[in-house]
Design a protein around this motif. Structure first.
Motif, PDB file in Angstrom:
ATOM      1  N   VAL A   1     -92.251  49.533 -12.011  1.00 48.28           N
ATOM      2  CA  VAL A   1     -91.928  48.274 -11.309  1.00 48.28           C
ATOM      3  C   VAL A   1     -90.432  48.018 -11.349  1.00 48.28           C
ATOM      4  O   VAL A   1     -89.832  47.587 -10.349  1.00 48.28           O
ATOM      5  CB  VAL A   1     -92.711  47.099 -11.928  1.00 48.28           C
ATOM      6  N   GLU A   2     -89.801  48.297 -12.496  1.00 43.92           N
ATOM      7  CA  GLU A   2     -88.350  48.078 -12.605  1.00 43.92           C
ATOM      8  C   GLU A   2     -87.575  49.038 -11.718  1.00 43.92           C
ATOM      9  O   GLU A   2     -86.568  48.660 -11.102  1.00 43.92           O
ATOM     10  CB  GLU A   2     -87.920  48.226 -14.066  1.00 43.92           C
ATOM     11  N   ILE A   3     -88.023  50.292 -11.617  1.00 43.97           N
ATOM     12  CA  ILE A   3     -87.333  51.266 -10.761  1.00 43.97           C
ATOM     13  C   ILE A   3     -87.490  50.886  -9.286  1.00 43.97           C
ATOM     14  O   ILE A   3     -86.523  50.910  -8.516  1.00 43.97           O
ATOM     15  CB  ILE A   3     -87.872  52.693 -11.008  1.00 43.97           C
ATOM     16  N   GLN A   4     -88.706  50.505  -8.881  1.00 44.84           N
ATOM     17  CA  GLN A   4     -88.914  50.193  -7.461  1.00 44.84           C
ATOM     18  C   GLN A   4     -88.221  48.902  -7.054  1.00 44.84           C
ATOM     19  O   GLN A   4     -87.933  48.685  -5.867  1.00 44.84           O
ATOM     20  CB  GLN A   4     -90.404  50.131  -7.138  1.00 44.84           C
ATOM     21  N   SER A   5     -87.892  48.059  -8.012  1.00 45.06           N
ATOM     22  CA  SER A   5     -87.231  46.790  -7.676  1.00 45.06           C
ATOM     23  C   SER A   5     -85.849  46.994  -7.079  1.00 45.06           C
ATOM     24  O   SER A   5     -85.294  46.075  -6.462  1.00 45.06           O
ATOM     25  CB  SER A   5     -87.132  45.906  -8.927  1.00 45.06           C
TER      26      SER A   5
ATOM     27  N   ALA B   1     -85.243  48.537  -4.539  1.00 43.13           N
ATOM     28  CA  ALA B   1     -85.405  48.484  -3.077  1.00 43.13           C
ATOM     29  C   ALA B   1     -86.092  47.197  -2.635  1.00 43.13           C
ATOM     30  O   ALA B   1     -86.538  47.102  -1.483  1.00 43.13           O
ATOM     31  CB  ALA B   1     -86.199  49.694  -2.601  1.00 43.13           C
ATOM     32  N   GLN B   2     -86.158  46.211  -3.504  1.00 47.04           N
ATOM     33  CA  GLN B   2     -86.851  44.967  -3.182  1.00 47.04           C
ATOM     34  C   GLN B   2     -86.234  44.284  -1.962  1.00 47.04           C
ATOM     35  O   GLN B   2     -85.015  44.135  -1.870  1.00 47.04           O
ATOM     36  CB  GLN B   2     -86.797  44.004  -4.382  1.00 47.04           C
ATOM     37  N   GLY B   3     -87.092  43.907  -1.014  1.00 47.60           N
ATOM     38  CA  GLY B   3     -86.635  43.183   0.166  1.00 47.60           C
ATOM     39  C   GLY B   3     -86.019  44.041   1.249  1.00 47.60           C
ATOM     40  O   GLY B   3     -85.561  43.506   2.268  1.00 47.60           O
ATOM     41  N   MET B   4     -86.003  45.369   1.065  1.00 43.81           N
ATOM     42  CA  MET B   4     -85.345  46.246   2.038  1.00 43.81           C
ATOM     43  C   MET B   4     -86.303  47.248   2.679  1.00 43.81           C
ATOM     44  O   MET B   4     -85.879  48.109   3.441  1.00 43.81           O
ATOM     45  CB  MET B   4     -84.193  46.993   1.373  1.00 43.81           C
ATOM     46  N   CYS B   5     -87.615  47.145   2.383  1.00 45.13           N
ATOM     47  CA  CYS B   5     -88.585  48.124   2.875  1.00 45.13           C
ATOM     48  C   CYS B   5     -89.415  47.540   4.025  1.00 45.13           C
ATOM     49  O   CYS B   5     -89.881  46.396   3.944  1.00 45.13           O
ATOM     50  CB  CYS B   5     -89.505  48.569   1.736  1.00 45.13           C
ATOM     51  N   PHE B   6     -89.620  48.355   5.054  1.00 43.93           N
ATOM     52  CA  PHE B   6     -90.326  47.921   6.258  1.00 43.93           C
ATOM     53  C   PHE B   6     -91.188  49.064   6.795  1.00 43.93           C
ATOM     54  O   PHE B   6     -90.954  50.238   6.473  1.00 43.93           O
ATOM     55  CB  PHE B   6     -89.341  47.494   7.354  1.00 43.93           C
ATOM     56  N   VAL B   7     -92.175  48.717   7.612  1.00 47.05           N
ATOM     57  CA  VAL B   7     -92.904  49.716   8.392  1.00 47.05           C
ATOM     58  C   VAL B   7     -92.862  49.310   9.859  1.00 47.05           C
ATOM     59  O   VAL B   7     -92.813  48.116  10.185  1.00 47.05           O
ATOM     60  CB  VAL B   7     -94.373  49.879   7.943  1.00 47.05           C
TER      61      VAL B   7
ATOM     62  N   LEU C   1     -92.261  53.161  -5.791  1.00 54.52           N
ATOM     63  CA  LEU C   1     -91.353  53.814  -6.730  1.00 54.52           C
ATOM     64  C   LEU C   1     -90.408  54.753  -5.992  1.00 54.52           C
ATOM     65  O   LEU C   1     -89.219  54.825  -6.301  1.00 54.52           O
ATOM     66  CB  LEU C   1     -92.158  54.589  -7.781  1.00 54.52           C
ATOM     67  N   GLU C   2     -90.929  55.464  -4.977  1.00 50.45           N
ATOM     68  CA  GLU C   2     -90.088  56.397  -4.228  1.00 50.45           C
ATOM     69  C   GLU C   2     -88.945  55.677  -3.528  1.00 50.45           C
ATOM     70  O   GLU C   2     -87.844  56.217  -3.401  1.00 50.45           O
ATOM     71  CB  GLU C   2     -90.929  57.177  -3.212  1.00 50.45           C
ATOM     72  N   ASP C   3     -89.172  54.436  -3.091  1.00 52.73           N
ATOM     73  CA  ASP C   3     -88.108  53.673  -2.442  1.00 52.73           C
ATOM     74  C   ASP C   3     -86.995  53.348  -3.431  1.00 52.73           C
ATOM     75  O   ASP C   3     -85.806  53.494  -3.119  1.00 52.73           O
ATOM     76  CB  ASP C   3     -88.676  52.376  -1.854  1.00 52.73           C
ATOM     77  N   GLY C   4     -87.377  52.906  -4.625  1.00 52.79           N
ATOM     78  CA  GLY C   4     -86.375  52.637  -5.644  1.00 52.79           C
ATOM     79  C   GLY C   4     -85.614  53.887  -6.029  1.00 52.79           C
ATOM     80  O   GLY C   4     -84.392  53.860  -6.238  1.00 52.79           O
ATOM     81  N   PHE C   5     -86.330  55.002  -6.110  1.00 54.96           N
ATOM     82  CA  PHE C   5     -85.728  56.301  -6.422  1.00 54.96           C
ATOM     83  C   PHE C   5     -84.678  56.675  -5.376  1.00 54.96           C
ATOM     84  O   PHE C   5     -83.549  57.063  -5.707  1.00 54.96           O
ATOM     85  CB  PHE C   5     -86.849  57.335  -6.484  1.00 54.96           C
ATOM     86  N   MET C   6     -85.035  56.549  -4.098  1.00 62.64           N
ATOM     87  CA  MET C   6     -84.097  56.901  -3.033  1.00 62.64           C
ATOM     88  C   MET C   6     -82.878  55.980  -3.033  1.00 62.64           C
ATOM     89  O   MET C   6     -81.752  56.421  -2.793  1.00 62.64           O
ATOM     90  CB  MET C   6     -84.802  56.862  -1.678  1.00 62.64           C
TER      91      MET C   6
END
Length: 598
Positions: A229-233, A235-241, A303-308
């Motif tokens: 959860v901490e890693i994916q944060s 990218a918080q608010g920046m992910c869309f489909v 998690l992948e979003d935070g990683f990227m």
């Protein structure tokens, strides 16, 4: 009893290697400090060459750090590596099973090596056979097991004794989603029931999401750590489909987004849509043009979003793709949409065993066609017949206008092939490999040099011309394999699990190039165990036990998997794949039971 001190404690770890050919010093680890909690499942993630395997080998006492302190289970591993090795188990990427020995004989061999007593073996074997479901196959040679079963046997051999710490280096590479799920169930069971400490390196970010703690490495440095959860944060608010316009494959929208590096961090097809990360301050008008009027819906980060986000932040100048590879692709000859592969009632037998049973499908020019299936399903056999590497036992098979049952050599001149394992000459340089294989394809003189120059530019290999190919990072070895397969400008390119073990960055780059090839008219046939990659395909076929279970566009296959459920429900390709295969296997078991009862 649960340990209170960390399972692993490292401070300012440095490890350097010298590349023999160039005498260049590579910093595999550069000041890494970490604490791994005991009794938990912990992930190491990062791009190729980030230092994950080096770190695991240090923990296992197989290497010594150049600088820094490393304690494993409270022991100074540099001072007394054997004391650590007596209490841990380590499963490397290429675990040493003996193919000619049976499942039971492999287990006995590793039990002998670890001096496991007869009483301990009885108890341990029963537990391992129950966990891995290998009890039915104890007399089968390891070499006759499927990829997933081999990995389960490797894990069982690693666990013939009860370790306090288990180190797993990419244990699910080359393993299908069903076997991957089973392996993770085994690992989770060990953590839950035995309070075992497990550290796993993985290229699958969805696997890392299962872990309680994640360490992100890049170029030998630890750039982030925390819970998923901490890693994916980051990218918080920046992910869309967004759904692509009707009739447009998701990969084309993804390609536009990836190319817009000033506005987009990352993009990947997902469930018929495109999941993307928007940069802060991105231009709304430019983004609207990229989406071609499609509505972008916000979604929670993965998690992948935070990683990227972390990788881009620590490497801001790194491009998403190499533009020359996209701009310089020559269009393939032939009529768009014409059938270039035609398979009718294809059969392949090995003695009494039917590996492929009456399979039929066709592939059109410029299409990306995916062959999917569990390990041992028959897809590799089908793939090898399509390439002309294996003769069919029955049926009709035409590739590039040639009947493969009678003229395999003629067809091979019109196809390119990239194998799952790096099949080039590791002691030859990039230049020497290209020159050798170009000659094997009949290219000479000026034509050979022109094609070498083109593929070197397309795959951004010009700076690596004189590097021995065996010493290239994994991503560059894959580029060289692709460049070699395309030297003779084939009409059809066959790719056998080309991204197995590749990190998300390398996979994005690879698929951007494949999209460009398909747009130029090259036909792509690919096998993969990354189900997200099926979303790049125009059509896919799912096989199991030699039979076709599903064929169609990714959307059609997902609809088949829903089987009458709410079609508005969103499922990804991995869920669809598992659902279709499990349903078919259940029906097959019921048929067998009915026959037995009759």
């Amino acid at each position: 009893m649960l340990r209170t001190e960390p399972a692993v404690n490292g401070r300012s770890l440095h490890k350097r290697f010298v590349v023999k050919a160039s005498k260049q010093v590579v910093r595999a680890l550069d000041g890494v400090s970490l604490d791994v909690p005991a009794g938990t499942l912990t992930a190491l993630v990062g791009p190729d060459g980030a230092g994950k395997t080096t770190l695991l080998r240090l923990m296992a006492g197989l290497m010594r750090a150049d600088e820094g302190e490393l304690r494993v289970l409270g022991i100074d591993v540099s001072a007394t590596p054997q004391a650590v090795q007596d209490r841990i188990s380590y499963m490397p990427q290429r675990f040493g099973l003996y193919d000619d020995l049976s499942v039971q004989e492999n287990l006995d061999l590793y039990a002998d090596l670890h001096a496991v007593s007869a009483g301990q073996r009885r108890e341990r074997y029963a537990r391992l056979m129950e966990m891995t479901d290998l009890g039915r196959f104890t007399t089968r040679p390891a070499g006759k097991l499927s990829g997933g079963m081999k990995q389960k046997l490797g894990l069982a051999c690693t666990l013939v004794r009860s370790p306090e710490l288990l180190l797993l280096d990419e244990p699910t590479v080359g393993v299908d989603p069903l076997s991957r799920r089973e392996l993770w169930q085994i690992v989770q069971q060990l953590v839950d029931d035995e309070k075992l400490s497990v550290i796993v390196s993985t290229a699958y970010l969805d696997e890392a999401e299962r872990c309680s703690h994640v360490f992100v490495l890049q170029e030998g440095r630890l750039i982030a750590q925390g819970t998923p959860v901490e890693i994916q944060s980051h990218a918080q608010g920046m992910c869309f489909v967004a759904a692509p316009p009707k009739g447009e494959p998701p990969r084309l929208m993804q390609a536009r987004l990836l190319d817009a590096r000033q506005d987009i961090v990352d993009a990947v097809p997902q469930g018929g849509e495109v999941h993307f990360i928007r940069r802060q301050g991105a231009d709304d008008a430019a983004l609207g043009q990229l989406l071609a009027g499609a509505r972008a819906e916000p979604v929670p980060p993965r998690l992948e979003d935070g990683f990227m986000m972390l990788l881009r932040a620590h490497q801001p100048a790194a491009p998403n793709v190499a533009p020359p590879a996209v701009e310089s692709l020559a269009p393939a000859e032939g009529e768009p949409g014409e059938v270039v592969i035609e398979v009718k009632d294809l059969v392949r037998r090995f003695g009494d065993f039917v590996a492929v049973a009456s399979t039929s499908f066709s592939v059109r020019r410029g299409e990306i066609f995916g062959l999917l299936g569990p390990n041992g399903a028959g897809k590799t056999t089908t793939f090898r017949m399509l390439c002309g590497l294996l003769p069919a036992s029955g049926g009709q098979l035409r590739v590039a206008g040639v009947d493969l049952r009678h003229a395999r050599a003629q067809a091979r001149q019109r196809i390119g092939y990239v194998s799952q394992k790096f099949a080039l000459y590791g002691n030859l340089t990039v230049r020497e490999n290209l020159s050798f294989f170009g000659g094997a394809y009949g290219l000479r003189g000026k034509k050979l040099q022109e094609r070498m120059d083109t593929v070197l530019r397309q795959f951004d290999l010009e700076r690596e011309l004189d590097a021995p190919s065996g010493q290239l990072p994994g991503g560059y070895r894959q580029r060289l394999a692709m460049a070699t397969g395309l030297l003779h400008e084939p009409e059809i390119l066959f790719l056998d699990e080309p991204t197995s073990g590749a990190d998300p960055l390398a996979r994005r780059e690879f698929w951007r190039r494949i999209t460009a090839l398909a747009e130029g008219g090259t036909t792509i046939v690919i096998t993969t165990h990354f189900m997200e990659e099926a979303e790049y395909c125009d059509r896919i076929v799912i096989q199991d036990a030699g039979k076709v279970l599903a064929i169609g566009t990714p959307r059609e296959v997902r609809t088949q998997a829903l089987d009458g459920e709410d079609h508005e429900k969103r499922i990804d390709m991995e869920q669809a794949f598992i659902g279709i295969v499990e349903k078919a296997r259940k029906e097959e078991r019921e048929k067998k039971n009915e026959k037995v009862a009759a």
